[in-house]
Design a protein around this motif. Structure first.
Motif, mmCIF file in Angstrom:
data_model
loop_
_atom_site.group_PDB
_atom_site.id
_atom_site.type_symbol
_atom_site.label_atom_id
_atom_site.label_comp_id
_atom_site.label_asym_id
_atom_site.label_seq_id
_atom_site.Cartn_x
_atom_site.Cartn_y
_atom_site.Cartn_z
ATOM 1 N N THR A 233 42.274 35.262 55.344
ATOM 2 C CA THR A 233 43.121 34.586 54.361
ATOM 3 C C THR A 233 44.292 35.459 53.927
ATOM 4 O OG1 THR A 233 41.792 35.339 52.532
ATOM 5 C CG2 THR A 233 41.241 33.193 53.428
ATOM 6 N N ALA A 234 44.217 36.759 54.155
ATOM 7 C CA ALA A 234 45.324 37.652 53.816
ATOM 8 C C ALA A 234 45.018 39.021 54.403
ATOM 9 C CB ALA A 234 45.491 37.767 52.302
ATOM 10 N N ARG A 235 46.031 39.859 54.514
ATOM 11 C CA ARG A 235 45.781 41.244 54.894
ATOM 12 C C ARG A 235 45.548 42.030 53.617
ATOM 13 N NH1 ARG A 235 46.790 42.606 60.062
ATOM 14 N NH2 ARG A 235 44.971 43.855 59.579
ATOM 15 N N VAL A 236 44.703 43.059 53.712
ATOM 16 C CA VAL A 236 44.374 43.772 52.468
ATOM 17 C C VAL A 236 45.590 44.449 51.861
ATOM 18 C CG1 VAL A 236 41.961 44.102 53.034
ATOM 19 C CG2 VAL A 236 43.613 45.805 53.746
ATOM 20 N N PHE A 237 46.548 44.830 52.701
ATOM 21 C CA PHE A 237 47.709 45.528 52.142
ATOM 22 C C PHE A 237 48.697 44.561 51.500
ATOM 23 C CE2 PHE A 237 47.881 45.386 56.798
ATOM 24 C CZ PHE A 237 48.938 44.503 56.993
ATOM 25 N N GLU A 238 48.427 43.274 51.600
ATOM 26 C CA GLU A 238 49.287 42.306 50.910
ATOM 27 C C GLU A 238 48.752 41.949 49.532
ATOM 28 O OE1 GLU A 238 51.041 39.556 54.438
ATOM 29 O OE2 GLU A 238 48.960 39.275 53.944
ATOM 30 N N LEU A 239 47.548 42.417 49.224
ATOM 31 C CA LEU A 239 46.939 42.031 47.956
ATOM 32 C C LEU A 239 47.387 42.960 46.844
ATOM 33 C CD1 LEU A 239 43.271 41.512 49.139
ATOM 34 C CD2 LEU A 239 45.039 39.789 48.895
ATOM 35 N N ASN A 240 47.488 42.420 45.649
ATOM 36 C CA ASN A 240 47.644 43.247 44.466
ATOM 37 C C ASN A 240 46.283 43.349 43.824
ATOM 38 O OD1 ASN A 240 50.343 44.052 44.253
ATOM 39 N ND2 ASN A 240 50.916 41.940 43.761
ATOM 40 N N ASP A 241 45.749 44.538 43.760
ATOM 41 C CA ASP A 241 44.415 44.707 43.184
ATOM 42 C C ASP A 241 44.530 45.018 41.701
ATOM 43 O OD1 ASP A 241 42.691 44.154 45.287
ATOM 44 O OD2 ASP A 241 43.068 46.096 46.201
ATOM 45 N N HIS A 242 44.249 44.018 40.881
ATOM 46 C CA HIS A 242 44.369 44.194 39.432
ATOM 47 C C HIS A 242 43.022 44.595 38.841
ATOM 48 C CE1 HIS A 242 48.354 42.278 39.371
ATOM 49 N NE2 HIS A 242 47.857 41.510 40.320
ATOM 50 N N PRO A 243 42.993 45.578 37.958
ATOM 51 C CA PRO A 243 41.723 45.977 37.370
ATOM 52 C C PRO A 243 41.194 44.884 36.449
ATOM 53 C CG PRO A 243 43.517 47.080 36.267
ATOM 54 C CD PRO A 243 44.122 46.333 37.409
ATOM 55 N N SER A 244 39.918 44.551 36.597
ATOM 56 C CA SER A 244 39.356 43.524 35.750
ATOM 57 C C SER A 244 37.883 43.824 35.516
ATOM 58 C CB SER A 244 39.542 42.163 36.413
ATOM 59 O OG SER A 244 39.200 41.131 35.517
ATOM 60 N N VAL A 245 37.247 42.935 34.782
ATOM 61 C CA VAL A 245 35.837 43.066 34.479
ATOM 62 C C VAL A 245 35.193 41.731 34.814
ATOM 63 C CG1 VAL A 245 34.151 43.454 32.642
ATOM 64 C CG2 VAL A 245 36.278 44.738 32.653
ATOM 65 N N CYS A 246 34.034 41.783 35.452
ATOM 66 C CA CYS A 246 33.393 40.557 35.908
ATOM 67 C C CYS A 246 32.922 39.723 34.719
ATOM 68 C CB CYS A 246 32.221 40.893 36.810
ATOM 69 S SG CYS A 246 31.307 39.436 37.309
ATOM 70 N N GLN A 247 33.007 38.408 34.905
ATOM 71 C CA GLN A 247 32.666 37.480 33.829
ATOM 72 C C GLN A 247 31.308 36.827 34.075
ATOM 73 O OE1 GLN A 247 35.399 34.235 33.379
ATOM 74 N NE2 GLN A 247 35.349 34.329 31.155
ATOM 75 N N GLN A 248 30.595 37.257 35.087
ATOM 76 C CA GLN A 248 29.407 36.503 35.489
ATOM 77 C C GLN A 248 28.104 36.914 34.805
ATOM 78 O OE1 GLN A 248 29.701 33.768 36.986
ATOM 79 N NE2 GLN A 248 31.874 34.132 37.206
ATOM 80 N N CYS A 249 28.021 38.147 34.309
ATOM 81 C CA CYS A 249 26.810 38.504 33.550
ATOM 82 C C CYS A 249 27.180 39.560 32.535
ATOM 83 C CB CYS A 249 25.678 38.957 34.460
ATOM 84 S SG CYS A 249 25.736 40.696 34.911
ATOM 85 N N SER A 250 26.203 39.991 31.755
ATOM 86 C CA SER A 250 26.528 40.886 30.654
ATOM 87 C C SER A 250 26.622 42.342 31.084
ATOM 88 C CB SER A 250 25.469 40.732 29.570
ATOM 89 O OG SER A 250 24.205 41.034 30.126
ATOM 90 N N GLY A 251 26.384 42.627 32.357
ATOM 91 C CA GLY A 251 26.471 44.010 32.828
ATOM 92 C C GLY A 251 27.882 44.568 32.734
ATOM 93 N N GLY A 252 28.873 43.707 32.870
ATOM 94 C CA GLY A 252 30.261 44.159 32.736
ATOM 95 C C GLY A 252 30.748 44.978 33.909
ATOM 96 N N CYS A 253 30.399 44.573 35.128
ATOM 97 C CA CYS A 253 30.821 45.324 36.305
ATOM 98 C C CYS A 253 32.333 45.357 36.398
ATOM 99 C CB CYS A 253 30.257 44.699 37.572
ATOM 100 S SG CYS A 253 28.498 44.901 37.676
ATOM 101 N N ASN A 254 32.838 46.521 36.776
ATOM 102 C CA ASN A 254 34.274 46.703 36.923
ATOM 103 C C ASN A 254 34.692 46.230 38.304
ATOM 104 O OD1 ASN A 254 35.171 49.568 34.910
ATOM 105 N ND2 ASN A 254 33.587 48.046 34.589
ATOM 106 N N ILE A 255 35.767 45.460 38.335
ATOM 107 C CA ILE A 255 36.184 44.884 39.606
ATOM 108 C C ILE A 255 37.696 44.975 39.766
ATOM 109 C CG2 ILE A 255 34.296 43.242 39.892
ATOM 110 C CD1 ILE A 255 36.052 41.130 38.564
ATOM 111 N N TYR A 256 38.122 44.762 40.986
ATOM 112 C CA TYR A 256 39.524 44.495 41.244
ATOM 113 C C TYR A 256 39.645 43.032 41.607
ATOM 114 C CZ TYR A 256 40.583 49.488 41.751
ATOM 115 O OH TYR A 256 40.766 50.821 41.535
ATOM 116 N N ILE A 257 40.650 42.378 41.054
ATOM 117 C CA ILE A 257 40.977 41.034 41.507
ATOM 118 C C ILE A 257 42.084 41.202 42.539
ATOM 119 C CG2 ILE A 257 41.934 38.800 40.864
ATOM 120 C CD1 ILE A 257 40.747 39.140 38.136
ATOM 121 N N GLY A 258 41.768 40.900 43.791
ATOM 122 C CA GLY A 258 42.776 40.984 44.847
ATOM 123 C C GLY A 258 43.559 39.691 44.857
#
Ligand code: SF4
Ligand code: SF4
Ligand code: SF4
Ligand code: SF4
Ligand code: FES
Lengths: 880, 182
Positions: A233-258
């Motif tokens: 769906t895209a090349r990895v070097f075309e993505l902007n990886d924004h720092p975020s925090v997962c919304q799926q459970c209370s653990g609060g895993c740190n993620i990048y939104i590509g």
């Protein structure tokens, strides 16, 4: 600390360090494929070959022989050694830059490339691929082979609904297999065949069914394992990886939104050694499609006649103001109520309660809907929350971890990884629940108590602490009274709780005697807390009398259901407690009573109508959500909110860590951030609010919520950085480098707020005995409501790719019970619940050893199991 | 004075000569001036001799482009709908000719020789939107009319050769043959 010489430079490293790690502080990076800092070394790929020598010893004196210059004479080993399996020793010398090493690396790469396809331009790993990077840095410049003479293998092998295998690209490093067995504890991958035919196979049915399977995509050093969601769906070097925090459970895993084209292309983990290390669950990785779903609301709607009609923001806000003002005039704010789901950010929740308390003059606020109905124990967290600096993944043998009534495998998946890691490092993990959970497999001691007898179970442990003379009374008031009132003997408690007295004594002794102690309590214990106040009293007594509070590696952690359940309490979205968890003077309506007594209801990010079939529009209903939910369909005004990816803010995870998430996308059409909408409503009602950004709101929170002092966005943002798209091995980028390369830094991010026992070191706390509720004996089995990672939750439905991973509902039955009721595995059974009116479920039976006798476990929110009542009694009949 | 006069005569002579020489003006657009063979005009997306598209949607052209003029959105080939050899093709491919500086870096970066700057230089548009040319405009016609894409795969399941073999270069050793001859 042995001293080693690496390419002529000396360095002291801790004993036991591997050569590949010892060179890193000097900036020398040895290329690796099979080695990964988070996995056990195996030495399979030979990429890390280096020259190693040890000092020559004089046979007589056992002293190093020195040459004329006084330097130790080195005995170089005749062959090169693998740096990933060689442990440093005193005086060891390592050469990583000699022609021989370069030649070895070149040969290994050439060898790997003999059967590697020329796929980089179409490969999803291309751009962040260790094989590419190493070939560029260390490989041969030319190929000695025809492309046509390359060995071919199957390219499109669906390993699971989520993951695709390309057998040609696999370099057989076994990282994926080792991750599944060492870290995830679900050894469902393996090698089959050998030589050229060697392949990765899944030994599981349904295939590769692990809660953590997506992590193998990240650690695979090539593009052999790819995400079927992200694929092509895209090349990895075309993505902007924004720092975020997962919304799926209370653990609060740190993620990048590509992100690309204002769309989320993929979610990848962001290293945070204090939260998720480098792992995320499949829910975190694949359930993001709701944020960009075409079904999203894009414009405000108001009810005209019987239909909801699209209108402008101005009209919608005016409409609200005109309808709310008269109600305000009549009965003050008493008849206005607000329900905010605990998925939205701290900034939203703060303004929400401020709107009610300051502008509308109402305390009718709550966040406890859906899974959060179970939430309890907030007082414990406020006073005895695990001390600052506690890192579950780093606990070792001086700590006892007591996990009560929780199932982190399915509810806080990454927390389970860290607890099992701690257990592997020697921490004394004790797991107790009314059934056997996955975590119990890692426990030193696993206890199964009787549901409903949690208070007895906990008082039994407290009693054994007292009996063992291990009770500490520093900072505790009322300890003597407690001991007197606690007339229950360990044996009596043990009998009620259905465990042996000896185990209770052992647990009590171990917990009190341990240098550090942490208690984690989950949803099932919280249910008991709501059912019987004695449970919380007993837990508090246990923490206080064992002295495990107010410092690092000590205290309690409540395992709440949602990403911001903690923040909702901190911000005061409760009828009886305001910002900073301070009790309020007036007590408003709670979620349960709102439907009956309120005239105006404002619902943000919650869908009470799906949980309560009797839910109705109380007169004027405002709903603010991503989708036209069932509640929204009944509303008078529907306001389109921006998803978490479309705005910034903070979430507070279940360990009280406040974490910043950045904006990755622009909001869909007319959608606005929740705090923005709440502010606009307040402005339309005449309030003088001046907030221009979420940071402005947070600045106010730092002043009004004492725990959040110093948590300005600017401060939290420092460690939540964007990832630059181009990475190189050993480059001096300050960003955490890619997981696949195995180049990790000890990054942590986010700030924990301190519990009151830690802020005020002299505060004393009172223990009190509360008698357990007399249980009414019931003949029918107990219905334990469990949760599965993927279910028919409102947000999961928008991610097509995970649908096959939602399990079919079954009722788990103990094998003895099954025999008695004449039920075999797979039979269909009918459960008649003793609710009013009685509810009937028809499910296939799963007869196993995970539930004790007298308990039926059914996962909630699957097909046919919506809104199950925990603790109901069920009659079981076989359906023929 | 003589000097001035001679200069004047020289000048007039040049003018006179030019007046009598045949004109160089081309009657554009009726007559077009041929461009040098390596002229870099508007791009074309080429096809393989069997009609499959050469472009595999790898975005390397976009990565190389200094003007950020190229947008590629890839997708996966299937046996029922095959666009290009290999697993991936460009589902959409756009070049913004207002941004393009005709440097040819895209051509150089392309691993399959798909994008080529050709000889069309008539690049004027009435609005900015039409200066963004799409894949349909870029793609050349298939060699035969029945060779258009997408089409059902002639060799179902074969998704190997995304990158065509390189011609020339050093003489490679064929290990398979070597093994056989021993
Ligand atoms: S795994 Fe790496 S080296 Fe292999 S084709 Fe993919 S990007 Fe290229
Ligand atoms: S699939 Fe990837 S991680 Fe697994 S063995 Fe192959 S190369 Fe290693
Ligand atoms: S010719 Fe140059 S500027 Fe134009 S699209 Fe190609 S790389 Fe970009
Ligand atoms: S034109 Fe060439 S470089 Fe550009 S996407 Fe297509 S194959 Fe890749
Ligand atoms: S053998 Fe050392 S990294 Fe693989």
């Amino acid at each position: 600390m042995p001293q080693v010489t690496i390419d002529g430079q000396t360095i002291n490293v801790p004993a036991g360090t591997l050569v590949v790690e010892a060179t890193k502080p000097l900036g020398t990076h040895i290329p690796v494929f099979c080695y990964h800092p988070k996995l056990q070394p195996v030495g399979m790929c030979r990429m890390c070959l280096v020259e190693v020598g040890t000092p020559k010893l004089d046979p007589a004196t056992r002293q190093p022989v020195l040459d004329e210059q006084g330097n130790a004479v080195i005995n170089w080993m005749p062959k090169m050694q693998t740096g990933c399996t060689t442990v440093v020793s005193e005086g060891m010398a390592v050469r990583t830059k000699t022609p021989a090493v370069a030649e070895a690396r070149r040969s290994i790469l050439e060898f790997l490339l003999t059967s590697h396809p020329l796929d980089c331009p179409i490969c999803d790993k291309g751009g962040e691929c260790p094989l590419q990077d190493h070939t560029l840095n260390y490989g041969p410049g030319n190929s000695r082979f025809y492309v046509q003479s390359k060995f071919h293998n199957e390219k499109v092998v669906p390993l699971s609904p989520l993951i695709m295998l390309d057998r040609e690209r696999c370099i057989q490093c076994a990282r994926c297999i080792r991750f599944q067995s060492e870290i995830a504890g679900e050894p469902v991958l393996g090698f089959a065949d050998r030589g050229r035919g060697l392949e990765i196979v899944t030994l599981d049915e349904p295939p590769f069914n692990s809660n953590y399977s997506g992590n193998t995509i990240d650690i695979c050093p090539v593009g052999a394992l790819t995400s079927r969601d992200f694929r092509f769906t895209a090349r990895v070097f075309e993505l902007n990886d924004h720092p975020s925090v997962c919304q799926q459970c209370s653990g609060g895993c740190n993620i990048y939104i590509g992100a690309r084209d204002n769309d989320i292309k993929r979610i990848t983990p962001r290293q945070n050694e204090a939260v998720n290390e480098i792992w995320i669950s499949d829910k975190c990785r694949f359930v993001h499609h709701y944020a960009t779903a075409p079904e999203r609301l894009t414009t405000p709607l108001i009810r005209a006649e019987s239909d909801l009609k699209p209108v402008s923001w101005y009209e919608a806000l005016n409409f609200i103001a005109n309808r709310v003002r008269p109600v305000l005039g009549e009965g003050g704010g008493k008849t206005i109520a607000g329900l905010a789901g605990d998925r939205v950010s701290n900034e939203d929740l703060y303004l929400f309660q401020k709107l009610f308390r300051d502008v509308l003059g109402s305390d009718n606020l709550d966040h406890r809907v859906g899974w959060s109905l179970w939430n309890a124990g907030q007082e414990l967290v406020k006073h005895f929350g695990a001390g600052i600096g506690t890192n579950l993944g780093e606990l070792t043998k001086n700590t006892t971890i007591l996990v009560l009534g929780a199932d982190p495998q399915n509810e806080q998946p990454v927390m389970r990884l860290r607890l099992s890691k701690a257990a592997g490092q020697g921490a004394n993990l004790i797991v107790a629940n009314g059934r056997v959970t996955k975590l119990a497999a890692y426990a030193k001691q696993s206890l199964v108590y009787k549901y409903g007898a949690e208070a007895y179970f906990l008082w039994g442990i407290v009693r054994s602490v007292v009996d063992a003379d291990a009770a500490k009374t520093k900072r505790v008031r009322g300890a003597d009274d407690l001991v007197q009132n606690l007339t229950l003997s360990v044996a009596a408690c043990a009998e009620k709780a259905g465990v042996s007295a000896a185990t209770l004594q052992a647990v009590g002794k171990a917990f009190a005697a341990s240098e550090n102690g942490i208690v984690l309590f989950g949803r099932e214990l919280m249910f008991a807390m709501q059912d019987d106040p004695a449970v919380q009293a007993a837990l508090e007594a246990l923490v206080l009398l064992s002295g495990h509070f107010g410092k690092q590696d000590n205290g309690v952690i409540g395992l709440y259901p949602h990403n911001n359940s903690m923040g909702a309490v901190d911000m005061g979205v409760l009828p009886d407690s305001g910002p900073g968890r301070e009790p309020t003077r007036n007590v408003g309506l709670s979620a349960r009573d709102m439907g009956l007594k309120a005239k105006v209801l404002y619902v943000v990010a919650a869908d009470p109508a799906t949980q309560d079939p009797k839910f109705r529009n109380p007169g004027f209903l405002i709903v603010q959500d991503l989708f036209l939910t069932e509640t929204a369909q009944k509303a008078d005004v529907v306001l389109p909110a921006a998803s978490w990816a479309e705005r910034d803010g903070t979430f507070t995870n279940t360990e009280r860590r406040v974490q910043y998430f950045a904006r990755a996308l622009t909001p869909k059409q007319n959608a606005r951030a929740d705090w923005e909408i709440i502010r606009d409503i307040a402005l339309h009602l005449g309030a003088q609010w001046k907030y221009d950004s979420a940071s402005d709101v947070m600045n106010e929170i730092t002043k009004t919520v004492p725990q959040y002092a110093k948590m300005e966005h600017a401060r939290l943002r420092v460690t939540a950085r964007r990832r630059s798209s181009v990475q190189t091995v050993g480059g001096d980028s300050p960003e955490p480098v890619l997981i696949a390369l195995g180049e990790l830094y000890g990054e942590t991010s986010g700030v924990q707020w301190p519990s009151s026992s830690e802020t005020n070191e002299d505060a004393e706390f009172e223990v009190q005995f509360a008698a357990p509720k007399e249980d009414t004996p019931a003949a029918d089995p107990y219905l334990a409501v469990t949760r599965s990672l993927m279910d028919r939750g409102s947000l999961i439905q928008y991610s097509e790719i995970v649908q096959p991973r939602i399990p079919a509902a079954v009722v788990e039955i103990n094998s003895h019970d099954a025999e008695e009721w004449n039920i075999a595995d797979g039979d269909r059974v009918k459960l008649t619940l003793d609710t009013k009116p009685p509810r009937v479920l028809e499910l296939p039976a799963h007869v196993d050893g995970q539930v004790p006798q007298g308990v039926l476990a059914v996962a909630n929110n699957l097909d046919g199991t919506m809104n199950l009542p925990m603790g109901a009694r069920a009659k079981v009949e076989k359906v023929n | 004075m003589f000097q001035g006069l001679s200069a004047l005569i020289k000048g007039m002579l040049t003018t006179g000569r030019e007046m009598l020489s045949p004109p160089v003006t081309y009657q554009y657009p009726e007559i077009k001036k041929p461009v040098p063979p390596r002229f870099r005009g508007r791009h074309e997306l080429k096809r393989h001799p069997d009609g499959l598209e050469k472009c595999i949607g790898c975005s390397l052209c976009a990565a190389a482009c200094p003007a950020d003029a190229i947008y590629v959105k890839p997708a996966a080939n299937t046996d029922a709908e095959r666009y290009s050899p290999g697993e991936r093709y460009a589902a959409s491919y756009e070049i913004n000719l207002l941004r393009c500086i005709f440097c040819g870096f895209c051509e150089e970066a392309c691993p399959t020789g798909a994008i080529v700057l050709e000889h069309d230089y008539e690049l004027a548009y009435y609005d900015r939107r039409s200066a963004i040319i799409t894949k349909e405009q870029l793609l050349v016609a298939p060699p035969e009319s029945d060779m258009s894409t997408p089409r059902a795969a002639a060799d179902p399941g074969n998704l190997y050769a995304a990158i065509p073999p390189v011609k020339g270069g050093i003489e490679p050793v064929n290990i398979v043959e070597m093994a056989k001859s021993k």
